[in-house]
Motif scaffolding. Structure first.
Motif, PDB file in Angstrom:
ATOM      1  N   ALA A  70      34.351  34.999  28.615  1.00  0.00           N
ATOM      2  CA  ALA A  70      35.550  35.298  28.498  1.00  0.00           C
ATOM      3  C   ALA A  70      36.727  34.433  29.248  1.00  0.00           C
ATOM      4  O   ALA A  70      37.842  34.690  29.202  1.00  0.00           O
ATOM      5  CB  ALA A  70      35.841  36.872  29.000  1.00  0.00           C
ATOM      6  N   GLY A  71      35.805  33.591  30.069  1.00  0.00           N
ATOM      7  CA  GLY A  71      36.941  32.799  30.987  1.00  0.00           C
ATOM      8  C   GLY A  71      37.383  33.269  32.084  1.00  0.00           C
ATOM      9  O   GLY A  71      38.242  32.737  32.833  1.00  0.00           O
ATOM     10  N   LEU A  72      36.769  34.502  32.443  1.00  0.00           N
ATOM     11  CA  LEU A  72      37.493  35.108  34.039  1.00  0.00           C
ATOM     12  C   LEU A  72      36.571  34.373  35.062  1.00  0.00           C
ATOM     13  O   LEU A  72      35.452  34.107  34.952  1.00  0.00           O
ATOM     14  CB  LEU A  72      36.980  36.466  33.837  1.00  0.00           C
ATOM     15  CG  LEU A  72      37.783  37.638  33.164  1.00  0.00           C
ATOM     16  CD1 LEU A  72      36.915  38.984  33.149  1.00  0.00           C
ATOM     17  CD2 LEU A  72      39.061  37.502  33.338  1.00  0.00           C
ATOM     18  N   THR A  73      37.227  34.115  36.289  1.00  0.00           N
ATOM     19  CA  THR A  73      36.412  33.809  37.269  1.00  0.00           C
ATOM     20  C   THR A  73      36.395  34.720  38.283  1.00  0.00           C
ATOM     21  O   THR A  73      37.467  35.414  38.938  1.00  0.00           O
ATOM     22  CB  THR A  73      37.256  32.468  37.910  1.00  0.00           C
ATOM     23  OG1 THR A  73      37.473  31.586  37.045  1.00  0.00           O
ATOM     24  CG2 THR A  73      36.524  31.971  39.256  1.00  0.00           C
ATOM     25  N   LEU A  74      35.276  35.516  38.497  1.00  0.00           N
ATOM     26  CA  LEU A  74      35.416  36.670  39.366  1.00  0.00           C
ATOM     27  C   LEU A  74      34.551  36.338  40.642  1.00  0.00           C
ATOM     28  O   LEU A  74      33.505  35.535  40.482  1.00  0.00           O
ATOM     29  CB  LEU A  74      34.584  37.747  38.566  1.00  0.00           C
ATOM     30  CG  LEU A  74      35.402  38.501  37.183  1.00  0.00           C
ATOM     31  CD1 LEU A  74      34.410  39.403  37.003  1.00  0.00           C
ATOM     32  CD2 LEU A  74      36.625  38.672  37.750  1.00  0.00           C
ATOM     33  N   SER A  75      34.883  36.778  41.917  1.00  0.00           N
ATOM     34  CA  SER A  75      34.260  36.673  42.913  1.00  0.00           C
ATOM     35  C   SER A  75      32.741  37.308  42.641  1.00  0.00           C
ATOM     36  O   SER A  75      32.602  38.523  41.877  1.00  0.00           O
ATOM     37  CB  SER A  75      34.919  37.446  44.413  1.00  0.00           C
ATOM     38  OG  SER A  75      35.136  38.565  44.380  1.00  0.00           O
ATOM     39  N   GLU A  76      31.611  37.331  43.663  1.00  0.00           N
ATOM     40  CA  GLU A  76      30.742  37.833  43.832  1.00  0.00           C
ATOM     41  C   GLU A  76      30.936  39.411  43.929  1.00  0.00           C
ATOM     42  O   GLU A  76      30.145  40.385  42.999  1.00  0.00           O
ATOM     43  CB  GLU A  76      29.554  37.660  44.979  1.00  0.00           C
ATOM     44  CG  GLU A  76      28.974  36.436  44.867  1.00  0.00           C
ATOM     45  CD  GLU A  76      28.053  35.976  46.018  1.00  0.00           C
ATOM     46  OE1 GLU A  76      28.372  36.672  47.132  1.00  0.00           O
ATOM     47  OE2 GLU A  76      26.957  35.256  46.013  1.00  0.00           O
ATOM     48  N   SER A  77      31.728  40.060  44.842  1.00  0.00           N
ATOM     49  CA  SER A  77      32.082  41.223  44.953  1.00  0.00           C
ATOM     50  C   SER A  77      32.575  41.996  43.570  1.00  0.00           C
ATOM     51  O   SER A  77      32.331  42.841  43.363  1.00  0.00           O
ATOM     52  CB  SER A  77      32.967  41.530  45.889  1.00  0.00           C
ATOM     53  OG  SER A  77      32.555  41.272  47.119  1.00  0.00           O
ATOM     54  N   GLN A  78      33.437  40.958  42.742  1.00  0.00           N
ATOM     55  CA  GLN A  78      34.157  41.858  41.803  1.00  0.00           C
ATOM     56  C   GLN A  78      33.101  41.814  40.625  1.00  0.00           C
ATOM     57  O   GLN A  78      33.255  42.874  39.994  1.00  0.00           O
ATOM     58  CB  GLN A  78      35.152  40.649  41.482  1.00  0.00           C
ATOM     59  CG  GLN A  78      36.515  40.790  42.148  1.00  0.00           C
ATOM     60  CD  GLN A  78      37.504  39.529  41.718  1.00  0.00           C
ATOM     61  OE1 GLN A  78      37.192  38.457  41.735  1.00  0.00           O
ATOM     62  NE2 GLN A  78      38.816  40.026  41.861  1.00  0.00           N
ATOM     63  N   LEU A  79      32.254  40.938  40.329  1.00  0.00           N
ATOM     64  CA  LEU A  79      31.183  41.198  39.453  1.00  0.00           C
ATOM     65  C   LEU A  79      30.154  42.247  40.017  1.00  0.00           C
ATOM     66  O   LEU A  79      29.806  42.914  39.006  1.00  0.00           O
ATOM     67  CB  LEU A  79      30.503  39.584  39.492  1.00  0.00           C
ATOM     68  CG  LEU A  79      30.770  38.683  38.780  1.00  0.00           C
ATOM     69  CD1 LEU A  79      30.138  37.468  39.069  1.00  0.00           C
ATOM     70  CD2 LEU A  79      30.708  38.791  37.172  1.00  0.00           C
ATOM     71  N   SER A  80      30.093  42.354  40.932  1.00  0.00           N
ATOM     72  CA  SER A  80      29.253  43.471  41.385  1.00  0.00           C
ATOM     73  C   SER A  80      29.811  44.913  41.201  1.00  0.00           C
ATOM     74  O   SER A  80      29.264  45.892  40.725  1.00  0.00           O
ATOM     75  CB  SER A  80      28.642  43.441  42.979  1.00  0.00           C
ATOM     76  OG  SER A  80      27.936  44.517  43.587  1.00  0.00           O
ATOM     77  N   ASP A  81      30.959  45.009  41.407  1.00  0.00           N
ATOM     78  CA  ASP A  81      31.855  46.217  41.224  1.00  0.00           C
ATOM     79  C   ASP A  81      31.845  46.397  39.616  1.00  0.00           C
ATOM     80  O   ASP A  81      31.710  47.496  39.291  1.00  0.00           O
ATOM     81  CB  ASP A  81      33.385  46.039  41.795  1.00  0.00           C
ATOM     82  CG  ASP A  81      34.233  47.107  41.229  1.00  0.00           C
ATOM     83  OD1 ASP A  81      34.000  48.371  41.720  1.00  0.00           O
ATOM     84  OD2 ASP A  81      35.017  46.835  40.601  1.00  0.00           O
TER      85      ASP A  81
END
Ligand code: DP6
Length: 330
Positions: free
Chosen positions: A123-134
């Protein structure tokens, strides 16, 4: 028209300090802290392709169209990702496990970790490791841990805060331990974790005691991992698993995940220990037993567990790495 597609790989994980129970506030926040080890032998691969020609999200699991409930759970995560990315396109999702799903080991942890990673990247999102984990945690709390390799911790949720991510306690290179999975049934589990833990929290007289014990065991498990103290880790992990099951068994009506082979494995593990072999057991919401051991004792443990009455199959695993993602040509 097709947007970029992405493919992710995530390993299953086994909790050594168990998550069992959610906060009442909603938002899928665990009531207890948990600590896990990521397993290199059990991997989910998921490919997500957003496509303007699709009318609905589609999910193919191990080459078969997925059930309605599985698809609904996936759509909930895709809706969240679409909202954050500001897109409306539906997605075609293909997911498969490299381990036998019929063995009842299929884990929502590796599935939702791989989906969060592949879908957000597509989807073109750039998420941090924490944001992905959440993000993964909102669909299945154990999935928050599968984004990370090695040894991983997920704190308990805090009332009033909707964000909660796991973090790496130590990388896979920290400690070479092995897990032997005893596959003890081919039936898929009668009551899934989500429902089972809700029922336990609502009806077990031991639930508060479980929460209190977990607050003590999770730091003990984390400490033992950092100190590479297998005996301390094994003892705390076994207590966490058995206390979780004792709490679930005291529910009304009782929630019993054990089969005869589960008990036979617990006895075998104790006998191994008494003969000087490093072996400690842990059990999730099903009849299978996972035995923690060392590389030196792996063959002996595998042999003993494979010869235990009722055990159908054994799978050995080492400690796995981080989940990974790659863009796929459309
Ligand atoms: C026994 O993560 O499957 O495996 O958040 O409702 O999806 P939901 O539950 P889930 O529960 C896992 C429970 C467990 C212990 C653990 O993995 O910590």
């Amino acid at each position: 028209m097709t947007m970029l597609a992405a493919r992710a790989h995530a390993h299953a994980n086994i909790a050594l300090a168990k998550y069992w129970g959610k906060l009442d506030a909603g938002g899928n926040l665990p009531a207890v802290p948990s600590v896990s080890v990521t397993l290199d032998a059990l991997t989910t691969t998921t490919e997500v392709r957003f496509d303007s020609n699709l009318c609905d999200d589609q999910l193919v699991l191990n080459d078969q169209p997925a059930s309605e409930p599985a698809t609904r759970r996936m759509v909930a995560m895709l809706d969240e990702i679409r909202e954050r990315a500001g897109i409306r396109w539906r997605a075609a999702v293909r997911s498969s496990n490299n381990f036998p799903t019929a063995a009842g080991l299929a884990s929502s942890a590796s599935a939702f970790a791989a989906l969060a990673l592949a879908a957000s990247r597509a989807a073109g999102l750039t998420l941090s490791e924490s944001q992905l984990s959440d993000l993964a945690r909102r669909s299945s709390a154990s999935a928050a841990r599968s984004l990370f390799g090695g040894f991983v911790q997920l704190p308990a949720g805090q009332p009033g805060s909707s964000f909660l991510a796991a973090s790496r306690l130590a990388p896979a290179s920290h400690w070479d331990v092995r897990l032997v999975v005893a596959v003890n049934s081919r039936k898929s589990k009668a009551i899934g974790s989500t429902e089972g833990m809700k029922h336990t929290a609502a009806t077990s007289p031991y639930f508060d005691a479980w929460v209190e014990l977990s607050r003590e065991l999770a730091p003990r498990v984390a400490q033992a991992i950092l100190a590479r103290d297998l005996q301390a880790l094994g003892q705390a992990a076994e207590q966490s698993a058995l206390a979780m099951h004792a709490c679930a068994m005291a529910s009304d009506p009782a929630l019993v995940y054990f089969e005869p082979a589960t008990i036979a494995c617990l006895r075998q593990v104790r006998a191994l220990r008494e003969s000087g072999i490093a072996a400690w057991a842990t059990i999730d919401a099903g009849p299978h037993v996972k035995v923690l051991t060392t590389p030196e004792h792996l063959q002996e443990v595998m042999r003993a567990i494979a010869n235990t009455e009722g055990v159908l199959n054994v799978i050995a695993s080492g400690v796995g790495g981080d989940a990974t993602v790659e863009l796929v040509q459309s």
